[in-house]
Design a protein around this motif. Structure first.
Motif, PDB file in Angstrom:
ATOM      1  N   VAL A   3      -1.196  15.491  -2.731  1.00 15.80           N
ATOM      2  CA  VAL A   3      -0.006  16.165  -3.731  1.00 15.80           C
ATOM      3  C   VAL A   3       0.676  17.300  -2.891  1.00 15.80           C
ATOM      4  CG1 VAL A   3       0.829  17.272  -5.695  1.00 15.80           C
ATOM      5  CG2 VAL A   3      -0.712  15.070  -5.859  1.00 15.80           C
ATOM      6  N   LEU A   4      -0.224  18.088  -2.486  1.00 13.66           N
ATOM      7  CA  LEU A   4       0.158  19.507  -1.916  1.00 13.66           C
ATOM      8  C   LEU A   4       0.908  19.272  -0.503  1.00 13.66           C
ATOM      9  CD1 LEU A   4      -3.167  21.658  -2.453  1.00 13.66           C
ATOM     10  CD2 LEU A   4      -0.877  21.770  -3.586  1.00 13.66           C
ATOM     11  N   ALA A   5       0.341  18.178   0.373  1.00 11.13           N
ATOM     12  CA  ALA A   5       0.590  17.775   1.762  1.00 11.13           C
ATOM     13  C   ALA A   5       2.402  16.997   1.535  1.00 11.13           C
ATOM     14  CB  ALA A   5      -0.076  17.078   2.323  1.00 11.13           C
ATOM     15  N   GLU A   6       2.551  16.184   0.557  1.00  9.00           N
ATOM     16  CA  GLU A   6       3.473  15.310   0.344  1.00  9.00           C
ATOM     17  C   GLU A   6       4.617  15.736  -0.739  1.00  9.00           C
ATOM     18  OE1 GLU A   6       2.336  11.079   0.608  1.00  9.00           O
ATOM     19  OE2 GLU A   6       0.494  11.939   1.490  1.00  9.00           O
ATOM     20  N   GLY A   7       4.064  16.475  -1.797  1.00  7.60           N
ATOM     21  CA  GLY A   7       4.725  16.670  -2.926  1.00  7.60           C
ATOM     22  C   GLY A   7       5.973  17.764  -2.842  1.00  7.60           C
ATOM     23  N   TYR A   8       5.343  19.049  -2.675  1.00  8.23           N
ATOM     24  CA  TYR A   8       6.363  20.272  -2.816  1.00  8.23           C
ATOM     25  C   TYR A   8       7.082  20.611  -1.865  1.00  8.23           C
ATOM     26  CZ  TYR A   8       7.796  24.342  -5.339  1.00  8.23           C
ATOM     27  OH  TYR A   8       8.818  25.205  -6.087  1.00  8.23           O
ATOM     28  N   ASP A   9       6.578  21.256  -0.625  1.00  9.65           N
ATOM     29  CA  ASP A   9       7.255  21.764   0.266  1.00  9.65           C
ATOM     30  C   ASP A   9       7.505  20.626   1.310  1.00  9.65           C
ATOM     31  OD1 ASP A   9       6.802  24.503  -0.511  1.00  9.65           O
ATOM     32  OD2 ASP A   9       4.703  24.341   0.196  1.00  9.65           O
ATOM     33  N   THR A  10       8.779  19.957   1.198  1.00 10.67           N
ATOM     34  CA  THR A  10       9.300  18.801   1.788  1.00 10.67           C
ATOM     35  C   THR A  10      10.281  19.064   2.693  1.00 10.67           C
ATOM     36  OG1 THR A  10      10.963  18.350   0.341  1.00 10.67           O
ATOM     37  CG2 THR A  10       8.925  17.512  -0.349  1.00 10.67           C
TER      38      THR A  10
ATOM     39  N   ILE B 276       0.785   6.720  -6.871  1.00  7.71           N
ATOM     40  CA  ILE B 276      -0.257   7.605  -7.512  1.00  7.71           C
ATOM     41  C   ILE B 276       0.258   8.991  -7.265  1.00  7.71           C
ATOM     42  CG2 ILE B 276      -2.408   8.063  -6.584  1.00  7.71           C
ATOM     43  CD1 ILE B 276      -2.764   4.984  -5.695  1.00  7.71           C
ATOM     44  N   ILE B 277       0.858   9.251  -6.087  1.00  4.41           N
ATOM     45  CA  ILE B 277       1.339  10.699  -6.016  1.00  4.41           C
ATOM     46  C   ILE B 277       2.349  11.040  -7.183  1.00  4.41           C
ATOM     47  CG2 ILE B 277       2.664  12.366  -4.486  1.00  4.41           C
ATOM     48  CD1 ILE B 277       1.512  11.039  -2.173  1.00  4.41           C
ATOM     49  N   GLN B 278       3.223  10.339  -7.372  1.00  4.87           N
ATOM     50  CA  GLN B 278       4.215  10.674  -8.548  1.00  4.87           C
ATOM     51  C   GLN B 278       3.354  10.763  -9.915  1.00  4.87           C
ATOM     52  OE1 GLN B 278       6.871   7.320  -8.046  1.00  4.87           O
ATOM     53  NE2 GLN B 278       8.169   8.481  -7.018  1.00  4.87           N
TER      54      GLN B 278
ATOM     55  N   PRO C  55       0.856  -1.160   0.025  1.00  7.53           N
ATOM     56  CA  PRO C  55      -0.089   0.069  -0.107  1.00  7.53           C
ATOM     57  C   PRO C  55       0.863   1.387  -0.050  1.00  7.53           C
ATOM     58  CG  PRO C  55      -0.998  -1.664   1.560  1.00  7.53           C
ATOM     59  CD  PRO C  55       0.442  -2.189   1.257  1.00  7.53           C
ATOM     60  N   GLU C  56       2.022   1.261   0.642  1.00  2.35           N
ATOM     61  CA  GLU C  56       2.988   2.416   0.846  1.00  2.35           C
ATOM     62  C   GLU C  56       3.439   2.505  -0.507  1.00  2.35           C
ATOM     63  OE1 GLU C  56       2.892  -0.153   2.737  1.00  2.35           O
ATOM     64  OE2 GLU C  56       2.099   0.671   4.538  1.00  2.35           O
ATOM     65  N   GLU C  57       3.916   1.712  -1.177  1.00  3.41           N
ATOM     66  CA  GLU C  57       4.336   1.738  -2.602  1.00  3.41           C
ATOM     67  C   GLU C  57       3.385   2.191  -3.536  1.00  3.41           C
ATOM     68  OE1 GLU C  57       7.825  -1.823  -2.626  1.00  3.41           O
ATOM     69  OE2 GLU C  57       5.802  -2.171  -3.100  1.00  3.41           O
ATOM     70  N   ARG C  58       2.299   1.792  -3.586  1.00  2.00           N
ATOM     71  CA  ARG C  58       1.070   2.338  -4.558  1.00  2.00           C
ATOM     72  C   ARG C  58       0.814   3.705  -4.243  1.00  2.00           C
ATOM     73  NH1 ARG C  58      -0.206   0.495  -9.206  1.00  2.00           N
ATOM     74  NH2 ARG C  58      -1.038  -1.626  -8.559  1.00  2.00           N
ATOM     75  N   HIS C  59       0.655   3.989  -2.966  1.00  2.00           N
ATOM     76  CA  HIS C  59       0.521   5.696  -2.390  1.00  2.00           C
ATOM     77  C   HIS C  59       1.677   6.466  -3.295  1.00  2.00           C
ATOM     78  CE1 HIS C  59      -0.700   8.652   0.335  1.00  2.00           C
ATOM     79  NE2 HIS C  59       0.671   9.050   0.262  1.00  2.00           N
ATOM     80  N   LEU C  60       2.746   6.173  -3.087  1.00  2.00           N
ATOM     81  CA  LEU C  60       3.869   6.894  -3.480  1.00  2.00           C
ATOM     82  C   LEU C  60       3.624   6.772  -5.119  1.00  2.00           C
ATOM     83  CD1 LEU C  60       6.376   8.410  -3.537  1.00  2.00           C
ATOM     84  CD2 LEU C  60       7.839   6.345  -3.347  1.00  2.00           C
TER      85      LEU C  60
END
Length: 265
Positions: free
Chosen positions: A98-105, A52-54, A45-50
């Motif tokens: 995407v906003l929470a995990e993608g840009y402002d890391t 999907i975000i990508q 599930p973690e790999e699929r989550h990543l």
């Protein structure tokens, strides 16, 4: 590049993010050696989550939030739209991911801060704002798709009905909360209000330059930003305050009086 303090930084890329270095080369997979078939590994599930975000980053950067569909995301990762709903409930939820995990890391924040930091003779940890700005540009060089995603959504979100409207309207002040809490060494005459205006000017100039860079591949983002820096942080005012390498530990100088916390007036 007239800022002598940054010459070594530009020549020695050891502190740069790996993908931003001039020597970094993408490796191309050899497809001429024949075709083999392997049983596909089932994703966690973690790999699929990543994944999907990508996929969402790629699709939204190209089509925008209004233009993309969940079917586009499903097609990008070769699953059905029905299968996608096992992981997300809606387009809005996907955008929030995407906003929470993608840009402002945190990785970006840590790089930008750590390589602009200087510790003075008395052990005070301080930061050089011109170098911090250069670090942001340097970090973004390695992720043009993320910069395009940000630019695309930032434009769309001017519409108050856009689900990211509040996120982008408030982003500048949220970032200022972090910037304003850091111990910057500043030239004489800077108070918190003037530094906030400088921060706003620098970020606005950077956003505009990145738009040009995305639209025109002949634009060298780092070189252009260095030229901008000469205007925003002129040497006659900012010499000694631009880069950690300008600090001479042999002088045993305390930098705290040059910060807002040290009542720099």
């Amino acid at each position: 590049m007239p800022v002598a303090a940054w010459e070594q930084f530009l020549k020695d890329q050891s502190s740069w993010p790996a993908a931003s270095r001039a020597t970094h080369q993408s490796m191309v997979r050899d497809t001429t050696s024949g075709t083999t078939f392997e049983k596909r590994k089932r994703m966690s599930p973690e790999e699929r989550h990543l994944q999907i975000i990508q996929a969402a980053i790629k699709v939204i950067a190209s089509k925008g939030f209004w233009g993309m569909s969940l079917q586009d995301i499903a097609d990008e990762i070769s699953i059905t739209e029905a299968a996608l709903y096992h992981y997300i409930r809606s387009k809005n939820e996907l955008l929030n991911m995407v906003l929470a995990e993608g840009y402002d890391t945190s990785e970006a924040d840590e790089y930008n801060a750590a390589t602009s930091a200087v510790t003075d003779f008395d052990g005070h940890h301080c930061y050089c704002f011109p170098r911090y700005c250069t670090n942001i540009v340097l970090y973004n060089l390695r992720r043009p798709e993320m910069v395009q995603l940000f630019s695309m959504l930032n434009g769309e979100a001017l519409n108050p009905t856009h689900p990211a409207h509040r996120f982008f309207i408030g982003r500048h002040l949220r970032a200022w909360e972090q910037i304003g809490s850091m111990n910057w060494i500043l030239p004489h005459g800077y108070d918190e209000e003037r530094f906030y205006h400088l921060y706003t000017l620098a970020m606005s100039a950077m956003d505009g330059l990145q738009y040009r860079w995305l639209a025109d591949h002949s634009v060298n983002l780092l070189e252009e930003w260095m030229a901008f820096s000469d205007e925003i942080f002129p040497e006659t005012i900012w010499q000694g305050f631009r880069d950690p390498s300008e600090y001479n530990p042999d002088a045993r100088q305390c930098l705290l009086p040059f910060t807002l916390n040290g009542d720099n007036e």
